[in-house]
Motif scaffolding. Structure first.
Motif, short mmCIF file in Angstrom:
data_model
loop_
_atom_site.label_atom_id
_atom_site.label_comp_id
_atom_site.label_asym_id
_atom_site.label_seq_id
_atom_site.Cartn_x
_atom_site.Cartn_y
_atom_site.Cartn_z
N PRO A 155 0.79 -1.23 0.00
CA PRO A 155 0.00 0.00 0.00
C PRO A 155 0.82 1.28 0.00
CG PRO A 155 -0.11 -1.10 2.14
CD PRO A 155 0.52 -2.06 1.19
N SER A 156 2.00 1.26 0.60
CA SER A 156 2.81 2.48 0.63
C SER A 156 3.24 2.90 -0.76
CB SER A 156 4.04 2.28 1.52
OG SER A 156 3.67 2.12 2.87
N LEU A 157 3.42 1.93 -1.66
CA LEU A 157 3.78 2.28 -3.03
C LEU A 157 2.61 2.93 -3.75
CD1 LEU A 157 6.02 -0.69 -4.23
CD2 LEU A 157 6.56 1.29 -2.81
N THR A 158 1.40 2.50 -3.43
CA THR A 158 0.22 3.15 -4.00
C THR A 158 0.16 4.60 -3.53
OG1 THR A 158 -0.96 1.03 -3.98
CG2 THR A 158 -2.28 3.03 -4.25
N GLY A 159 0.42 4.83 -2.25
CA GLY A 159 0.43 6.19 -1.73
C GLY A 159 1.52 7.03 -2.35
N LEU A 160 2.68 6.45 -2.57
CA LEU A 160 3.79 7.18 -3.18
C LEU A 160 3.44 7.63 -4.60
CD1 LEU A 160 7.04 5.30 -2.10
CD2 LEU A 160 6.40 7.65 -1.53
N ARG A 161 2.62 6.87 -5.28
CA ARG A 161 2.22 7.25 -6.64
C ARG A 161 1.55 8.62 -6.65
NH1 ARG A 161 -1.70 3.77 -9.17
NH2 ARG A 161 -1.09 4.81 -11.10
N PHE A 162 0.74 8.89 -5.65
CA PHE A 162 0.09 10.20 -5.59
C PHE A 162 1.12 11.31 -5.47
CE2 PHE A 162 -1.14 13.63 -2.67
CZ PHE A 162 -2.06 14.29 -3.48
N TRP A 163 2.11 11.13 -4.60
CA TRP A 163 3.10 12.19 -4.39
C TRP A 163 3.96 12.39 -5.63
CZ3 TRP A 163 2.20 15.34 -0.64
CH2 TRP A 163 1.52 14.90 0.48
N ALA A 164 4.26 11.31 -6.35
CA ALA A 164 5.02 11.46 -7.59
C ALA A 164 4.20 12.20 -8.64
CB ALA A 164 5.43 10.09 -8.11
N ALA A 165 2.90 11.87 -8.73
CA ALA A 165 2.03 12.58 -9.67
C ALA A 165 1.91 14.06 -9.29
CB ALA A 165 0.65 11.93 -9.72
N LEU A 166 1.81 14.33 -7.99
CA LEU A 166 1.72 15.72 -7.53
C LEU A 166 2.98 16.49 -7.92
CD1 LEU A 166 0.32 17.96 -5.88
CD2 LEU A 166 1.44 17.03 -3.83
#
Length: 376
Positions: free
Chosen positions: A13-24
């Motif tokens: 799940p942490s990688l899913t969350g990191l995807r948001f920050w990379a997109a941001l």
């Protein structure tokens, strides 16, 4: 060795969350360069296009971690990747072309066709690799990564750890050599060869693949998550004085360096976050809303630049200061809401329908791999 979490869409799940920050990071990069700057923040994200490098490394990690040790026909794997990225790509291209038409901007049909066939990044002309939907150039690279992944997995899986180490060292060194080696090309050709061409960007994907294989076999990254986050932040802060000293047009500027030299740093971040999940430690990245935003990140990546373009065309660029900040906030809210809608009404249902309609695995007691963090 720590046991691997059971099947599910978000086993890391942490990688899913990191995807948001990379997109941001990518969204703020485009807002800074296309709308107007916000003091301090814009300097930090001025080279936020590096978020694409994050996604390239992440794709390698996730695919290797998911499919290592699992037998699946190549045609099934490729169909699932098609189902994952193509429906939303097609919708975003249609939306982008419609906005271009309203703006009175001509779009070449061959560029649109190349985008829909996900081969547009192979063309050195900017009008081709950005013609349909400018943000979608990276999907041409991803499509190439998917094509070579079965061969990469067959070549690297089951090898000794030292093979993975030397592979990681090799692709990192090749990147360091290519950066100055291509300095003699014209700026446009050099930018295409280093920043867009799938063949060169595949180095970042390969780095992710060997990292994913190592994680699957229980490897523990030497850098803890908090230190990996600090490395990423520190790297982008270090680019600020570099950008003040060297114009982006020069080959040794931080523009290309921010994308090429950041791959090992992003690999450390991804591995540290994944290891924390595997060890059952909380990271702050796997909460309900972080997971939801992570799922929306692919749609956000494809849609946000279209929203920026339409907003600037309709209202013009805002005045510096509070007006720019308000403009940013409006674009962020509207584009993210559109991304959530696109995910729930297009991306996710289309993927499920296509997966059911396409070729399937003949079960023989082995688990049927499912997307773990929705890597694009």
């Amino acid at each position: 060795m720590t046991s691997i979490p059971g099947p599910g869409r978000d086993r890391l799940p942490s990688l899913t969350g990191l995807r948001f920050w990379a997109a941001l990071l990518v969204v703020l990069y485009h807002l800074s360069r296309q709308v107007g700057t916000v003091p301090y923040l814009s300097e930090t994200v001025w080279y936020g296009r590096s978020g694409v490098t994050f996604f390239f490394v992440l794709s390698g990690v996730v695919l290797a971690w998911t499919y290592d040790g699992v037998r699946i026909p190549t045609k099934v794997f490729l169909w699932r990747r098609f189902a994952r990225i193509w429906p939303l790509l097609a919708v975003s291209v249609g939306l982008s072309v419609a906005v271009w038409a309203v703006m009175g901007h001509a779009v070449r049909l061959d560029a649109v066709a190349a985008t829909l066939l996900v081969v547009h990044a192979w063309f050195p002309q900017p009008v081709m690799f950005t013609g349909g939907n400018p943000a979608a150039w990276s999907l041409s690279d991803e499509a190439f990564f998917y094509l070579i992944f079965p061969a990469l997995l067959a070549l690297l899986a089951g090898r000794r750890a030292r093979v993975w180490v030397w592979t990681a060292v090799a692709v990192t060194c090749v990147a360091l050599v290519l950066w100055p080696a291509l300095s003699g090309l014209s700026p446009t050709t050099r930018s295409w060869a280093l920043d867009y061409l799938p063949l060169t960007r595949a180095l970042q994907f390969v780095l992710g693949v060997v990292a994913g294989l190592a994680l699957k076999r229980g490897w523990r990254p030497p850098v803890p998550l908090w230190a990996a986050v600090g490395l990423v932040v520190g790297w982008h802060l270090a680019l600020i004085p570099w950008s003040h000293a060297v114009p982006d047009a020069l080959w040794y500027s931080p523009y290309t360096a921010s994308q090429w030299l950041s791959a090992p740093i992003f690999a450390a971040l991804i591995c540290a976050a994944a290891r924390a999940d595997l060890d059952g430690r909380r990271t702050g990245l796997g909460g309900t809303w972080m997971i939801r935003l992570g799922h929306w990140s692919f749609a956000w990546y494809l849609i946000h630049e279209i929203v920026i373009r339409a907003a600037v065309f309709h209202w013009g660029k805002p005045a510096p200061g509070a007006e720019t900040l308000l403009f940013w906030a409006g674009v962020l809210v509207v584009s993210l809401a559109a991304a959530g809608t696109a995910y729930h009404w297009v991306e996710h249902p289309a993927e499920r329908w296509l997966r059911r309609a396409g070729p399937s695995v003949q079960h023989s007691g082995r688990p049927d791999p499912r997307p773990t963090v929705g890597a694009q």
